[in-house]
Structure formats: structure tokens, C-alpha cells
Design an enzyme around this catalytic site. Structure first.
Site, PDB file in Angstrom:
ATOM      1  CE  LYS A 125      38.732   0.916  38.411  1.00 22.37           C
ATOM      2  NZ  LYS A 125      37.583   0.904  39.317  1.00 22.37           N
ATOM      3  CG  ASP A 137      43.157   7.149  29.260  1.00 24.77           C
ATOM      4  OD1 ASP A 137      42.429   6.365  29.903  1.00 24.77           O
ATOM      5  OD2 ASP A 137      43.479   8.276  29.673  1.00 24.77           O
ATOM      6  CG  ASP A 270      29.303  -3.135  33.722  1.00 26.65           C
ATOM      7  OD1 ASP A 270      28.108  -2.827  33.668  1.00 26.65           O
ATOM      8  OD2 ASP A 270      30.218  -2.295  33.751  1.00 26.65           O
TER       9      ASP A 270
HETATM   10  P1  AMP Z   1      32.772   1.585  34.912  1.00 31.46           P
HETATM   11  O1  AMP Z   1      31.713   2.604  34.691  1.00 31.46           O
HETATM   12  O2  AMP Z   1      33.986   2.129  35.640  1.00 31.46           O
HETATM   13  O3  AMP Z   1      32.257   0.348  35.538  1.00 31.46           O
HETATM   14  O4  AMP Z   1      33.349   1.201  33.484  1.00 31.46           O
HETATM   15  C1  AMP Z   1      32.554   0.722  32.437  1.00 31.46           C
HETATM   16  C2  AMP Z   1      33.430   0.210  31.320  1.00 31.46           C
HETATM   17  O5  AMP Z   1      34.268   1.247  30.819  1.00 31.46           O
HETATM   18  C3  AMP Z   1      34.351  -0.924  31.694  1.00 31.46           C
HETATM   19  O6  AMP Z   1      34.415  -1.790  30.602  1.00 31.46           O
HETATM   20  C4  AMP Z   1      35.664  -0.221  31.924  1.00 31.46           C
HETATM   21  O7  AMP Z   1      36.765  -1.082  31.744  1.00 31.46           O
HETATM   22  C5  AMP Z   1      35.634   0.845  30.857  1.00 31.46           C
HETATM   23  N1  AMP Z   1      36.475   2.002  31.195  1.00 31.46           N
HETATM   24  C6  AMP Z   1      36.248   2.953  32.135  1.00 31.46           C
HETATM   25  N2  AMP Z   1      37.252   3.846  32.153  1.00 31.46           N
HETATM   26  C7  AMP Z   1      38.147   3.472  31.211  1.00 31.46           C
HETATM   27  C8  AMP Z   1      39.403   3.983  30.736  1.00 31.46           C
HETATM   28  N3  AMP Z   1      39.942   5.094  31.231  1.00 31.46           N
HETATM   29  N4  AMP Z   1      40.019   3.313  29.757  1.00 31.46           N
HETATM   30  C9  AMP Z   1      39.492   2.193  29.229  1.00 31.46           C
HETATM   31  N5  AMP Z   1      38.329   1.670  29.609  1.00 31.46           N
HETATM   32  C10 AMP Z   1      37.655   2.288  30.591  1.00 31.46           C
HETATM   33 MG    MG Z   2      33.030  -1.278  36.077  1.00 31.88          MG
END
Ligand code: AMP
Ligand code: MG
Length: 519
Positions: A125, A137, A270
Site C-alpha cells: 500500500k 500520487d 469499497d
Molecule cells: P479510501 O478512502 O482510502 O478507501 O480510498 C478511496 C479510493 O481512493 C481508492 O480507490 C484508493 O485507491 C484511492 N486513493 C486514496 N489515496 C490515494 C493516493 N494517495 N493515490 C492514489 N489513489 C488513492
Molecule cells: Mg479504500
């Protein structure tokens, strides 16, 4: 024990499903495929900060000592048999359909077969951009990586189903983040966690293929998931049986979260595992004061959709999304809806059993339901420190009868002194409770033992994490190491230095009570 570099990895997900093999990392929609091949983007220098010895032993993974092996944990090196990919999934975020999301910064390296024969998805991750990074990023900062690393392991030792974390490395690259979302971005140290689980598939993987009306892919994914992770489910009605089991596991998970006082903070679909695991550690928190309305996520503040006391009902809503996604696999929706509606009954039953254990009841009888409900209501009103209150309850002297004595006994757990009305309610409740404990057919010791096994004495509070992170950012790891040990025996009395309420200074400090999603 095998080494990370010489292991023969399996790649069954990649071998089974259609993917985008181009290796192109440009952000885009990827219809028709379940993943995109994506190699990690190398970082400046991979330094091993933490390694989960117990997990490594369970999986038969040798601790890396050579730099080329450590490099695997940061995406700077790949074993020859790895076929790295980012999964394509969708999701409902804060109740709204968000369309394609996918692994924007997570890259699965391959599947590791443990000596027991079970297979584990190894995923980095923060390993760099993928076609699902959208405008972000693909990186992760040290503070959020420390939180995922320690907390997922802490949940394991708390006996809460969860993904695990094998390693935590720093990358030597600065990462720009607007931590408070207030227009003040700053550079922070970058880090990568290697997380693992038999599968990291989410409700959102099924929602994605369903939304695209790719029924062949939907069926293939469901068949594969059932055969691999629910092999006991076979026959004509397998999709229904499978959904029922996900309902059951999800209800168990919600009950476990309530048992230990865990608030996930971002229960988007998700972030819901089809194996019933806690997944995606972001702005989570344990409750300190027992506040059902508490959400640790600043983005969740307007609606408090993901508040502590709402998690069980949000899980039901999320299960509804999964049911809609898999509905095309069944003849008619009647049974699926009925299975979904069973959730409330299943959850209540599990909740009562759990509360019986927390309270040290020999069994939960019909008459006990009122006691359990009153406990919940009274604690929600008085808002004592949840962990400390239940620890004190274990040793409650059963001869106490006076309101004053009963109330004073719990004084170490209050954040604010209970009002007159709350005092009366709590004293009345405790008297009823004492009378009930005296009716137990098991011994007091047995009852207390049950309570000790179900009420953690150590929980990884946000302010402790925040202090450990501040230290780490300065190159000091004393508290981090202490916490890494403490999480392993949360039900013991081995960590009395941490047996304390959240200190006053931490109440309003960012990262100690509330967090943003910035990670
Ligand atoms: P989360 O809120 O962490 O569950 O993330 C929601 C979505 O945003 C997922 O598709 C993650 O892969 C994407 N995401 C979160 N942070 C980043 C990052 N720094 N770079 C790329 N994608 C991100
Ligand atoms: Mg997530």
C-alpha cells in the site's frame, strides 16, 4: 521458511480473469477487465521499520536481511514469479455511487502459499500510481502507514477478523499532503505497508462488474470467490448461501467492533471485505468516552453516517448494495431480499451473546435483554471511558449497595461527572446488574474470566498512535516498539502504563481524536 525473493508465487487471480496487460499506468476507466497489471514505482531507499514476526512465522516467510529482499517490501525489487496488479473495483461512498475506484495506490505482488496450504494475497500500500490513481500520487505517508500497520495487527490480537500487516518500510521520498484539507500542503515522509489476507476482494469488486452489466465477469468472479474462499458452499442455490454467509460474517464483524469499541470511520462499500474482515485502516479510532455518535473522520462530520453506534446499520445498507450487485446471478430477488432482511435478527442475536460475555452473564435469557439495553443507554448518557469502565466492572464488589459507593467505584472512568439524573440511572442499573450476577449458575471466577477474555484492557488509542508517530518522524522508536508489544496481549494486565483515560490535551488535538482522510 522461504525467502521473499526465491518464493514461487501463485497468481491465480491474474491467471483466471481478464485484465489489462498493457502496463500503462495512465489514469483511465478499464471496462471489461478485473485488474490492470501495474508494477510498483521505485522509491529512493527502502528501510525496514517494522516486521511482524508472528505473522511471518505463520506464513513461513523468512525475515529479509539483504537489501535486495528488503527492496521487495518497498516495490524496488520483484521476485521473478510475481505478476503485480491493481484491482478494478467500484463503490458507494457516503451513500452515493462513486463509479470506478480501484486500487489507486495498492499493488498486489502475488499470492503466497503458506505451509498450511492457505494462500495469502501480498499487497503493497503506497507503491505508486496505477490506472486507478485518478489525480492522486499512489503514495502513502508514514503517519497513515504506522496506523495501518499497528492497528491491523492490534485487531488480530483482539480476535477481530482483519487483514494483517507483514512489514512497514520508509521510502526515503517526501510525499506532499494537505493533512487538514485547509490549503496548507506540506511534505511528509513516505512509507509502504505490506498488507495481506487470503483475499482483499471487496463488495466493490462485485459492484463494478455488475454496474458495467458484465454478467459473465460477475458470475466468474462469484464462482471463483465461492470455490476458493467458501469451498463448503456448493449446489444449486450457492449464490444465495454465499450471500447468507457474508451477511453472517459481516454481522459478526460489527458485533466485534462494538465489543472492543472500534470505529472504522469510512465504511464505504469499497472498504467492505467479502470475507468479513476489517479492511482499509484510515481515520479509524477506538472510542474513549462511550459516545455512540462519535465519528473519527472529519469528512464524516456533517452526517455522522459512520458514527460508532451506526456501524451495524450501515453494514446492512452496504450488504444491500452487494445484494443488488449479485442479484443477476439468482432467479428472482425474493430470497436474496429475505436473506438481507435476516441481518437484523442475526445481528441482534450475536450482539446479545457478545454483551452477555462482556457483562459476565452465564447465559443471556429473555429477561436479560432489558439489562443489556439499559447498559447501552446508560453508558451512552454517562459516557465513561469504555475500556476503563468495563475493566472496573470485572472487579465490581458485589456487596456495594449505596449510590455513592457504586458511583465512586467507577470514578476513574468518567470524563465529566455524571449529572444527578445519570447518577441515579447508573446506580439503579448497577444494583440490577449485581442482583443478576448473583443469579449466575457459574462461579464468580468463571464469570470474571469470561469478562476478562472479552473486554480488552489495552486498546491502541489514537493519542498513543499520534505520539508514537511524532517520535518516529524525529527518528525515535521507543513508544512505537512498546505499542508493537502491547498490542499482542490486549486482554492482559501487562501494560498498566497505558491503562489510562485519554488525556485532556488529546481531546481537541488533530490526530488524537479526529482525523482527516488525508493519508
Ligand atoms: P479510501 O478512502 O482510502 O478507501 O480510498 C478511496 C479510493 O481512493 C481508492 O480507490 C484508493 O485507491 C484511492 N486513493 C486514496 N489515496 C490515494 C493516493 N494517495 N493515490 C492514489 N489513489 C488513492
Ligand atoms: Mg479504500
Amino acid at each position: 521458511m522461504e525467502s521473499l525473493s526465491s518464493k514461487a508465487y501463485k497468481n491465480e487471480f491474474v491467471d483466471t480473469f481478464d485484465g489489462d496487460d498493457s502496463g500503462n499506468l495512465k489514469p483511465r476507466q478499464t471496462p471489461g477487465v478485473l485488474y490492470s497489471k501495474a508494477n510498483p514505482t521505485p522509491v529512493e531507499k527502502v528501510t525496514l521499520l517494522a516486521w511482524s514476526e508472528d505473522l511471518a512465522n505463520e506464513l513461513g516467510i523468512q525475515k529479509p536481511t539483504k537489501q535486495e529482499e528488503i527492496d521487495i517490501l518497498g516495490g524496488n525489487n520483484l521476485a521473478p514469479t510475481m505478476q503485480p496488479y491493481a484491482a478494478c473495483y467500484a463503490g458507494h461512498q457516503f451513500g452515493n455511487w462513486a463509479g470506478q475506484l480501484g486500487d489507486g495506490r495498492a499493488i498486489t505482488l502475488g499470492e503466497w502459499e503458506a505451509p498450511t496450504g492457505t494462500s495469502w494475497e501480498l499487497q503493497l500500500k503506497g507503491a505508486g500510481q496505477t490506472p486507478y490513481s485518478r489525480r492522486a500520487d499512489g503514495r502513502a505517508v508514514l503517519r497513515s502507514s504506522v496506523r495501518e500497520y499497528l492497528m491491523s495487527e492490534a485487531m488480530y490480537y483482539l480476535r477481530v477478523p482483519t487483514t494483517r500487516a507483514l512489514s512497514l518500510v520508509t521510502t526515503g521520498d517526501p510525499v506532499l499532503r494537505d493533512m487538514f484539507y485547509n490549503g496548507n500542503p506540506a511534505y511528509e515522509p513516505g512509507a509502504i505497508v505490506l498488507r495481506t489476507a487470503p483475499s482483499l476482494l471487496r463488495f466493490g469488486n462485485f459492484e463494478m462488474v455488475a454496474a458495467r452489466k458484465e454478467t459473465d465477469n460477475l458470475k466468474k468472479l462469484a464462482d471463483w470467490t465461492i470455490a476458493r474462499y467458501y469451498p463448503h458452499i456448493q449446489g444449486e442455490d450457492k449464490y444465495l448461501q454465499w450471500f447468507k454467509e457474508i451477511v453472517d460474517r459481516t454481522a459478526s464483524l460489527m458485533v466485534d467492533w462494538l465489543r472492543v469499541g472500534f470505529v472504522h470511520g469510512v465504511m464505504n462499500t469499497d472498504n467492505m471485505s467479502v470475507l468479513g474482515l476489517t479492511i482499509d485502516y484510515g481515520p479509524y479510532s477506538f472510542v474513549d468516552n462511550y459516545d455512540l455518535n462519535f465519528t473519527p473522520n472529519t469528512t464524516d462530520l456533517p452526517g455522522r453516517r459512520y458514527a460508532f453506534g451506526k456501524q451495524a446499520s450501515v453494514a446492512y445498507w452496504n450488504l444491500g448494495c452487494l445484494a443488488s450487485a449479485i442479484a443477476p446471478l439468482l432467479d428472482g430477488t425474493e430470497q436474496l431480499v429475505a436473506a438481507l432482511e435476516e441481518y437484523a435478527t442475526i445481528y441482534s442475536k450475536k450482539y446479545l451473546t457478545m454483551m452477555g460475555n462482556k457483562l459476565g452473564l452465564d447465559e443471556v435469557k429473555q429477561e436479560d435483554i432489558k439489562l443489556v439495553t439499559t447498559f447501552d443507554e446508560t453508558l451512552a448518557a454517562v459516557q465513561p471511558d469504555m475500556t476503563i469502565f468495563y475493566q472496573l466492572l470485572i472487579d465490581l464488589p458485589l456487596h456495594l449497595t449505596e449510590e455513592e459507593e457504586l458511583l465512586n467505584y467507577f470514578s476513574d472512568s468518567y470524563y465529566t461527572p455524571p449529572t444527578k439524573k445519570q447518577r441515579a440511572a447508573l446506580a439503579a442499573l448497577l444494583k440490577t446488574y449485581i442482583a443478576r450476577i448473583q443469579q449466575n449458575t457459574c462461579s464468580r471466577e468463571e464469570s470474571q474470566q469470561r469478562m476478562r477474555e472479552n473486554n480488552p484492557r489495552f486498546v491502541l488509542r489514537n493519542y498513543l498512535l499520534s505520539q508514537a508517530i511524532e517520535e518516529l518522524e524525529k527518528g525515535e522508536n521507543t513508544l512505537f516498539q512498546k505499542l508493537q508489544e502491547a498490542i499482542k496481549t490486549p486482554y492482559s494486565g501487562n501494560h498498566e502504563e497505558f491503562f489510562a483515560k485519554r488525556p485532556e490535551w488529546a481531546t481537541s488535538k488533530a490526530g488524537c481524536s479526529m482525523l482527516s482522510c488525508s493519508s
